[in-house]
Design an enzyme around this catalytic site. Sequence first.
Site, PDB file in Angstrom:
ATOM      1  N   CYS A 113       9.832  54.084  43.797  1.00 28.93           N
ATOM      2  CA  CYS A 113      10.855  54.509  44.760  1.00 28.93           C
ATOM      3  C   CYS A 113      11.703  55.636  44.177  1.00 28.93           C
ATOM      4  O   CYS A 113      12.177  56.492  44.895  1.00 28.93           O
ATOM      5  CB  CYS A 113      11.724  53.327  45.154  1.00 28.93           C
ATOM      6  SG  CYS A 113      12.440  52.484  43.731  1.00 28.93           S
ATOM      7  N   GLU A 122      16.438  47.643  50.044  1.00 30.45           N
ATOM      8  CA  GLU A 122      16.070  48.658  49.044  1.00 30.45           C
ATOM      9  C   GLU A 122      14.820  49.345  49.576  1.00 30.45           C
ATOM     10  O   GLU A 122      13.720  48.798  49.478  1.00 30.45           O
ATOM     11  CB  GLU A 122      15.772  47.989  47.692  1.00 30.45           C
ATOM     12  CG  GLU A 122      16.941  47.259  47.061  1.00 30.45           C
ATOM     13  CD  GLU A 122      17.935  48.203  46.395  1.00 30.45           C
ATOM     14  OE1 GLU A 122      17.807  49.430  46.569  1.00 30.45           O
ATOM     15  OE2 GLU A 122      18.828  47.704  45.705  1.00 30.45           O
TER      16      GLU A 122
HETATM   17  P1  NAD Z   1       6.037  47.235  52.614  1.00 34.75           P
HETATM   18  O1  NAD Z   1       7.209  47.522  53.463  1.00 34.75           O
HETATM   19  O2  NAD Z   1       4.695  47.438  53.180  1.00 34.75           O
HETATM   20  O3  NAD Z   1       6.073  45.726  52.102  1.00 34.75           O
HETATM   21  C1  NAD Z   1       7.126  45.206  51.328  1.00 34.75           C
HETATM   22  C2  NAD Z   1       7.178  43.697  51.514  1.00 34.75           C
HETATM   23  O4  NAD Z   1       7.615  43.414  52.839  1.00 34.75           O
HETATM   24  C3  NAD Z   1       5.839  43.001  51.377  1.00 34.75           C
HETATM   25  O5  NAD Z   1       6.036  41.766  50.748  1.00 34.75           O
HETATM   26  C4  NAD Z   1       5.400  42.808  52.823  1.00 34.75           C
HETATM   27  O6  NAD Z   1       4.506  41.745  52.987  1.00 34.75           O
HETATM   28  C5  NAD Z   1       6.731  42.510  53.486  1.00 34.75           C
HETATM   29  N1  NAD Z   1       6.818  42.794  54.922  1.00 34.75           N
HETATM   30  C6  NAD Z   1       6.144  43.724  55.627  1.00 34.75           C
HETATM   31  N2  NAD Z   1       6.532  43.688  56.922  1.00 34.75           N
HETATM   32  C7  NAD Z   1       7.488  42.739  57.028  1.00 34.75           C
HETATM   33  C8  NAD Z   1       8.282  42.229  58.105  1.00 34.75           C
HETATM   34  N3  NAD Z   1       8.177  42.702  59.345  1.00 34.75           N
HETATM   35  N4  NAD Z   1       9.173  41.242  57.844  1.00 34.75           N
HETATM   36  C9  NAD Z   1       9.324  40.773  56.586  1.00 34.75           C
HETATM   37  N5  NAD Z   1       8.575  41.188  55.530  1.00 34.75           N
HETATM   38  C10 NAD Z   1       7.673  42.174  55.752  1.00 34.75           C
HETATM   39  O7  NAD Z   1       6.232  48.106  51.290  1.00 34.75           O
HETATM   40  P2  NAD Z   1       5.225  48.271  50.082  1.00 34.75           P
HETATM   41  O8  NAD Z   1       4.114  49.175  50.482  1.00 34.75           O
HETATM   42  O9  NAD Z   1       4.908  46.949  49.505  1.00 34.75           O
HETATM   43  O10 NAD Z   1       6.165  49.028  49.012  1.00 34.75           O
HETATM   44  C11 NAD Z   1       6.288  50.414  48.949  1.00 34.75           C
HETATM   45  C12 NAD Z   1       7.621  50.847  49.539  1.00 34.75           C
HETATM   46  O11 NAD Z   1       8.675  50.145  48.904  1.00 34.75           O
HETATM   47  C13 NAD Z   1       7.902  52.311  49.295  1.00 34.75           C
HETATM   48  O12 NAD Z   1       8.458  52.878  50.434  1.00 34.75           O
HETATM   49  C14 NAD Z   1       8.899  52.292  48.164  1.00 34.75           C
HETATM   50  O13 NAD Z   1       9.740  53.426  48.077  1.00 34.75           O
HETATM   51  C15 NAD Z   1       9.680  51.067  48.487  1.00 34.75           C
HETATM   52  N6  NAD Z   1      10.358  50.580  47.292  1.00 34.75           N
HETATM   53  C16 NAD Z   1      11.702  50.681  47.228  1.00 34.75           C
HETATM   54  C17 NAD Z   1      12.366  50.270  46.090  1.00 34.75           C
HETATM   55  C18 NAD Z   1      13.857  50.372  45.980  1.00 34.75           C
HETATM   56  O14 NAD Z   1      14.398  49.732  45.078  1.00 34.75           O
HETATM   57  N7  NAD Z   1      14.538  51.122  46.820  1.00 34.75           N
HETATM   58  C19 NAD Z   1      11.636  49.743  45.021  1.00 34.75           C
HETATM   59  C20 NAD Z   1      10.260  49.657  45.133  1.00 34.75           C
HETATM   60  C21 NAD Z   1       9.621  50.068  46.277  1.00 34.75           C
END
Ligand code: NAD
Length: 525
Positions: A278, A244
């Site tokens: 998102c 997502e």
């Molecule tokens: P992020 O990608 O920085 O982090 C998300 C999660 O992934 C965190 O828990 C982080 O620690 C973990 N993570 C980071 N790198 C990783 C890796 N290499 N392997 C495994 N885990 C890893 O995102 P964010 O800043 O926390 O969230 C914002 C983003 O999320 C925005 O782009 C938003 O659109 C998206 N989002 C999407 C949805 C959806 O349902 N499509 C919902 C909410 C947020």
Amino acid sequence: MVMPDQFAPALAYLDSIDPATEELIGRFEVTPAEELPRRLEHARRAQREWAALPVAERAKRLEALAGVFERRRREIAEVVTRENGKPLAEALFSDVLVSLDSIRWHARYAARILGEERVRHHNPIFKGKRARLVSEPYGIVAVIAPWNYPIAIPVTAAVPALAAGNAVIIKPSELVPWCGALLGELFDQAGLPVDMVQVIQGPGALGQALIEARPDKVVFTGSVASGQKVAEACGRRLIPSVLELGGKDAMIVLADADLEVASSGAVWGSCTNCGQACLSVERVYVEPGALERFTQLCVEKTKQLRLGPGLDPNVDVGPLIRRRQIERVERQLEDATRRGARILCGGRRRPDCGPLFFEPTVVSGVDSSMLLMQEETFGPVLAIQGVADGEEAVRLANESLFGLGASVWTRDRARGEAIARQLRSGSVMVNDVMSCYGITEAPHGGRAASGWGRTHSRFGLLEMAQVKYVASDLFPRGKKPWWFPYDAGVIELADGVFQALFGAKPAARWRGVRNAWCHYRERPH
Ligand code: NAD
């Protein structure tokens, strides 16, 4: 209320920061990556017992979780507001209510959706089999979550996984460790078997280590950049995933729309959660007859928004989560104005409210060449572009790399739905925005750069189960005619079968049945 551990040495801890003040409000222990193999082992043990329960029994246990959320709803919302910054009303609706509704829905419908299904074979060759489709859990589902809906996202991913018989390991975002700790406590309090739901705390590297520890499925919600790494890591280990990712949702306002309602929807859809959703409204395309009035209404309503700390009940918009988020918004606005866009209101930091506040902003005169219309903004910005007609709006909406959500605004429902079908996105709302996320029956997920797979709804629940085909032969003593040994008779038999099944006319089909039967009788049985 969960009290953060008091200020222990930093390295092994995640800081919980109040974005309204940038003050440190707590520190939470990081889970060492070396612990993961043991955590997974415990999860596997717990999962075996859990999976052995009938779905209906698992669903009953989820009711207890619903009770915990119901009782502690106010406190959960307050922790979300303290750590994420959103107004309390938003925390109640978009985190607590969405979670609770998902739990209740799964408790009520999971057994029906995951129940065994009899297979009715259409091919007469296989009429002698009694077959069923059986849903089985994957084992351990890893839920890696972002900070923007710190309760709703992990809960709506974990609950279907549990209902389907999986154990769950949640890694919340490192920006919301207090919410993460609270989540662990809420699941514990629901009386689920020990180790069925574990919360591990740490940065992205811990999420990576979790995938390397080989869970059986990964549900990742986050940015495109992290999603690509997760997809790669899962691909290398052949672990199935749901991704997502980000969005750049388009809103199409047709000339006949109710502009009062559409403008309120636009302002809310771009500024709720301070634009950090998102499904935020990020690009607005407006038909000529509506452009001027719609823009004017949006500016008026945006100017009325009240900024402040989310715990104040009279606040509409809270702070952004971190400084880098403000810098991203500023970079996009600077690029847009350099290319000819006009900021009609907002566009500035508001240090008088706190270090991470940014004024809700309306921008006009934008076009697809601008970063503001290409990259995810994730801030309180409404970008409005005039278009020649609905057709151009659809073309521009579909130009984006993302494909998560969209909305169409019109008094002509048939036209709105026709346009909805032309949009390349996971969901489209006619005369509403974003509420699809709170509708448990609505599958949530995207296309293209917005990811793959679905959460929420029966599709999200079915993502958490593997389907198995189980067939019993009603005539076990007969050998199958297509088994060894082969000879010219088998070829004749095959010809007969083809004729019988696919012959153009009834006479040809009967001939086929007769030929097949003759050759079948000659086969060894
Ligand atoms: P992020 O990608 O920085 O982090 C998300 C999660 O992934 C965190 O828990 C982080 O620690 C973990 N993570 C980071 N790198 C990783 C890796 N290499 N392997 C495994 N885990 C890893 O995102 P964010 O800043 O926390 O969230 C914002 C983003 O999320 C925005 O782009 C938003 O659109 C998206 N989002 C999407 C949805 C959806 O349902 N499509 C919902 C909410 C947020």
